[in-house]
Design an enzyme around this catalytic site. Structure first.
Site, PDB file in Angstrom:
ATOM      1  N   HIS A 111       0.841  -1.204   0.000  1.00 47.78           N
ATOM      2  CA  HIS A 111       0.000   0.000   0.000  1.00 47.78           C
ATOM      3  C   HIS A 111       0.874   1.250   0.000  1.00 47.78           C
ATOM      4  CE1 HIS A 111      -3.550   2.437   1.466  1.00 47.78           C
ATOM      5  NE2 HIS A 111      -2.553   3.176   1.969  1.00 47.78           N
ATOM      6  N   GLU A 112       1.870   1.300   0.889  1.00 50.34           N
ATOM      7  CA  GLU A 112       2.706   2.498   1.000  1.00 50.34           C
ATOM      8  C   GLU A 112       3.589   2.673  -0.240  1.00 50.34           C
ATOM      9  OE1 GLU A 112       1.885   4.553   3.142  1.00 50.34           O
ATOM     10  OE2 GLU A 112       0.721   3.231   4.435  1.00 50.34           O
ATOM     11  N   HIS A 141       1.568   4.231  -2.940  1.00 51.71           N
ATOM     12  CA  HIS A 141       1.294   5.663  -2.758  1.00 51.71           C
ATOM     13  C   HIS A 141       2.266   6.525  -3.562  1.00 51.71           C
ATOM     14  CE1 HIS A 141      -2.090   6.356  -0.265  1.00 51.71           C
ATOM     15  NE2 HIS A 141      -1.626   5.756   0.813  1.00 51.71           N
ATOM     16  N   GLU A 168      -6.024   6.526  -1.614  1.00 48.57           N
ATOM     17  CA  GLU A 168      -5.983   5.357  -0.729  1.00 48.57           C
ATOM     18  C   GLU A 168      -6.546   4.124  -1.418  1.00 48.57           C
ATOM     19  OE1 GLU A 168      -4.418   5.383   2.041  1.00 48.57           O
ATOM     20  OE2 GLU A 168      -4.087   7.546   2.131  1.00 48.57           O
ATOM     21  N   ASP A 180      -4.650   0.681  -1.945  1.00 51.73           N
ATOM     22  CA  ASP A 180      -5.199  -0.600  -1.482  1.00 51.73           C
ATOM     23  C   ASP A 180      -5.182  -1.638  -2.596  1.00 51.73           C
ATOM     24  OD1 ASP A 180      -5.698   0.190   1.111  1.00 51.73           O
ATOM     25  OD2 ASP A 180      -7.811   0.650   0.778  1.00 51.73           O
ATOM     26  N   HIS A 227      -9.681   7.719   3.537  1.00 47.43           N
ATOM     27  CA  HIS A 227      -9.754   6.262   3.435  1.00 47.43           C
ATOM     28  C   HIS A 227     -11.219   5.833   3.324  1.00 47.43           C
ATOM     29  CE1 HIS A 227      -5.926   6.953   5.592  1.00 47.43           C
ATOM     30  NE2 HIS A 227      -5.501   5.902   4.935  1.00 47.43           N
ATOM     31  N   ARG A 280     -12.599  -1.399   1.766  1.00 45.19           N
ATOM     32  CA  ARG A 280     -11.171  -1.676   1.630  1.00 45.19           C
ATOM     33  C   ARG A 280     -10.939  -3.179   1.425  1.00 45.19           C
ATOM     34  NH1 ARG A 280      -7.454   2.164   5.357  1.00 45.19           N
ATOM     35  NH2 ARG A 280      -6.062   1.634   3.637  1.00 45.19           N
TER      36      ARG A 280
END
Length: 749
Positions: free
Chosen positions: A582-583, A586, A644, A648, A711, A717
């Protein structure tokens, strides 16, 4: 004896040859039968032995394939207590993975929501209180920053002293430094003394950005330097939508103003009118306030200028140039005409200034002090905190105040988190997490690069630069190295001014001034792009910082269900692995992709690739905009949450592909969990991923989340990323078009 037997004897005496022949025949028959019985018995016994042997082997095999360590049993328990096997995974994977959890978990009275993050944060909060109250070890007892953190906590927890001190200190700051609060003075307040510039300056000294948000940030065009940023500040109710209609929330907000003022004065003649005027003023300001989605969509409206040219940007009566020079002088920083300034939400800033010009000094003074006081209510004696709490109950849907020990520990952690972390990592952080996480980051980054290289929508130039950026991502795991060192110089320098006494409210005001000065002081410093970020290790979260091209995973998140060194890899990859992915993603979402590998906001993709990216992200935006949070019957804001959601969707794929590669390389020796042996390792990856997002909220909390959050709520999610992933369909045998499987999948990464 049977008759037939006697007859046979008689015949043997009269005719000996036939009788002997008959007897021999019968003996042979009996012998054959016995041999047959023995043969059959032997076969039966052999079969039974083989079955039993195979059964024993099977049992031993199952036992050998079963993980029965304490962490595995704990993991099995939380998963078994979450999944609802009456739901078909291909129809609604969130309900399958979280159905039992949703039935059996209640929302705590003091939070407004319950989810995995909240459970882990509660656990961390308790750990923080423990280390702030337990006896210190010999190697930490002389560390001043830790001593002051504990002193700050002690002053916060001492309710008897807080009650004894009352509100005199707060009122003296209001009257002596901020010009008074007219609502408390009836008609006696002297408006001729009103000075807006001085008022806003003094409030900024106490770290209050009201209407105008001014401070230091990393220069988006030069990531090694800082610049000055001017932007809109927040609203009392955060979102402009809350001001559009009269609701129980707006009534609670106005009641909060009225009750707090009434509790602080004997002159109540103007309280009712002043409270109405304060609200109406803020309502006018709110009309021009940009939502989170608008800020994201209008990033190109940000204006870059200098201190010398700032007055040309603002055609307002408020002198922003002089204001900035004043507030930076608080940290002994002199501004020059060539200092860079970023201005965002200019339309709001101009309109807010016009509204200010149209209102009387009394309304303005009342409003600015109100915004100061609504936050100070939480620092005052119990009878004032109760007033704030009544508002929070409506705003967040809570029914109780957090335990004082927990709120005090959280306050210390928020403001002196690195001093707290010095103690936390020694007691609670497993150093094995670092090496395992570095391996996972390497594997997941490699998986992302493979996805990048296989993409059909990026041209070779953009693809090459994106690969360079992915390889350049800096990773931080656990905590900054100096915290584990015996050398405490850096820690002591960082908290050199953090000297506290027994007075909680005195400490509050001192902390506000310290934080304000710290922000101004860094303007002349060079950005250390390899340094740990602003958030301490004692948080349950993870971060990507575009200006540093850095991913960070604080110590606080290395707990189950995200990570445990002694659980099967499929759980760790489905947990912290998906967070890592996920990070990383980004860096390539709608915002992150605008920053190059060095953290500078420039065009580094070709226009053709950007166009193709925008088409793909539009699919994600449209998909999530169609999701409706049924408990409040409101659609998710796909624009506001797009970054986000992209992260995800990319994160779960990267983690899954990385896990599959790990299995191919190391062999599938991941053991199964008790009670869950019928699920494959790949299925368990998805089940643990989904369990992380089991959540439920009060209606008020849910409304606030949808309106302000970037989010998506937990269920989306889970449903969004799994419905777009063809590997999920394969693993669970889903057919496109089933409830949890989209026919036309939205794929950015």
């Amino acid at each position: 004896m049977p008759m037939e037997f006697f007859l046979n004897i008689y015949h043997w005496k009269d005719d000996p040859i036939p009788v002997v022949s008959s007897l021999k025949k019968h003996v042979l028959i009996l012998f054959g039968i016995l041999i047959g019985i023995l043969f059959i018995s032997t076969i039966v016994l052999a079969i039974l032995f083989t079955i039993e042997k195979n059964k024993t082997i099977a049992i031993k095999t199952v036992e050998n394939d079963l993980c029965v360590t304490s962490p595995c049993i704990k993991a099995a328990n939380y998963l078994l207590e979450s999944i609802d096997e009456s739901v078909e995974p291909c129809e609604n994977f969130f309900q399958f993975a979280c159905g039992t959890w949703l039935k059996n978990n209640r929302i705590p009275d003091d939070t407004g929501a319950q989810d995995t993050f909240n459970v882990l944060r509660t656990q961390l909060d308790n750990h923080v209180v423990d280390i702030l109250t337990s006896p210190l070890t010999n190697d930490t007892i002389q560390i001043k920053s830790i001593a002051n953190a504990r002193q700050l906590y002690d002053s916060c927890i001492d309710e008897l002293a807080i009650e004894s001190a009352g509100v005199d200190t707060v009122l003296s700051v209001i009257d002596g430094e901020l010009g008074g609060w007219p609502i408390l003075n009836g008609l006696s307040w002297n408006e001729t003394q009103f000075n807006l510039s001085r008022l806003i300056f003094k409030l900024r000294e106490y770290n209050n950005n009201i209407i105008y948000n001014c401070g230091t940030a990393t220069d988006d065009k030069n990531s090694s330097a800082y610049y000055i940023r001017i932007a809109q500040s927040d609203l009392g109710l955060e979102q402009r939508q809350y001001y559009l209609n009269e609701t129980k929330l707006t009534l609670a907000y106005k009641q909060f103003m009225y009750d707090l003022a009434m509790s602080l004065t004997n002159d109540t003649t103007m309280v009712d009118k002043d409270a109405r005027d304060i609200y109406e003023f803020e309502k006018k300001i709110a009309f021009f306030h940009w939502t989170t989605a608008e800020q994201r969509a209008r990033q190109n409206d940000i204006i870059r200028t200098t201190i010398g040219n700032l007055s040309r940007i603002f055609n307002t009566s408020f002198d922003f140039t002089n204001y900035l020079r004043q507030i930076y002088s608080l940290a002994n920083v002199t501004l020059f005409d060539n200092d860079n300034v970023s201005v965002s939400e200019l339309e709001f800033l101009r309109n807010a200034s016009l509204i200010i010009d149209q209102h009387s000094p009394r309304v303005l003074q009342n409003y600015f002090i109100w915004r100061f006081m609504m936050n100070r209510a939480a620092n005052m004696p119990k009878r004032y905190r109760v007033i704030r709490e009544q508002f929070d109950r409506v705003y967040r849907g809570t029914n109780a105040e957090r335990p004082r020990s927990i709120s005090c520990g959280a306050y210390v952690n928020n403001n002196m988190g690195f001093a707290v972390s010095k103690l936390y990592i020694k007691k609670y952080f497993d150093e094995n997490a670092k090496n395992q996480s570095l391996e996972m980051i390497h594997n997941i980054r490699s998986a992302f690069i493979e996805m990048l290289e296989e993409s059909t929508w990026m041209d070779d130039v953009s693809k090459s630069k994106a690969k360079e950026k992915a390889l350049a991502i800096d990773e931080k795991i656990g905590y900054p190295e100096y915290l584990s060192s015996d050398n405490i110089t850096e820690l002591e320098q960082d908290y050199a001014e953090y000297n506290f006494n027994e007075s909680y409210i005195h400490n509050i005001f001192k902390m506000l001034k310290i934080k304000s000065k710290e922000n101004f002081k860094i303007l002349r410093e060079t950005v250390d792009r390899k340094a740990w970020g602003a958030s301490p290790p004692t948080v349950v979260n993870a971060f990507y910082t575009p200006s540093k091209n850095q991913i960070a995973f604080p110590a606080g998140i290395f707990q189950m269900p995200f990570f445990n060194k002694d659980t099967p890899k499929y759980l760790n990859y489905g947990g912290i692995g998906a967070v890592i992915g996920h990070e990383i993603t980004h860096g390539f979402d709608d915002n992150g992709r605008q920053y190059d590998k060095d953290g500078n906001r420039i065009l580094w993709w070709t226009s053709e690739t950007i166009d193709r990216f925008n088409k793909r992200k539009t699919c994600i935006v449209d998909q999530y905009s169609q999701y409706i949070l049924e408990q409040i019957n409101i659609s998710i804001n796909g624009n506001q949450t797009q970054g986000e959601n992209i992260a995800d969707n990319g994160g779960i794929k990267e983690a899954f592909y990385a896990y599959r590669k790990w299995v191919q390389k190391n062999g599938n020796f991941d053991k199964k969990l008790p009670g869950l042996i019928k699920y494959s390792s790949e299925q368990m990856f998805f089940i643990n991923y989904a369990q992380v997002w089991c959540s439920k909220m009060t209606d008020s909390y849910a409304m606030n989340r949808v309106l302000t959050g970037v989010h998506s709520p937990g269920q989306f999610r889970v449903l969004g990323p799994t419905s777009n992933f063809d590997e999920f369909d394969r693993v669970f045998g889903c057919k496109p078009g089933q409830g949890n499987s989209r026919v036309n999948k939205c794929i950015v990464w």
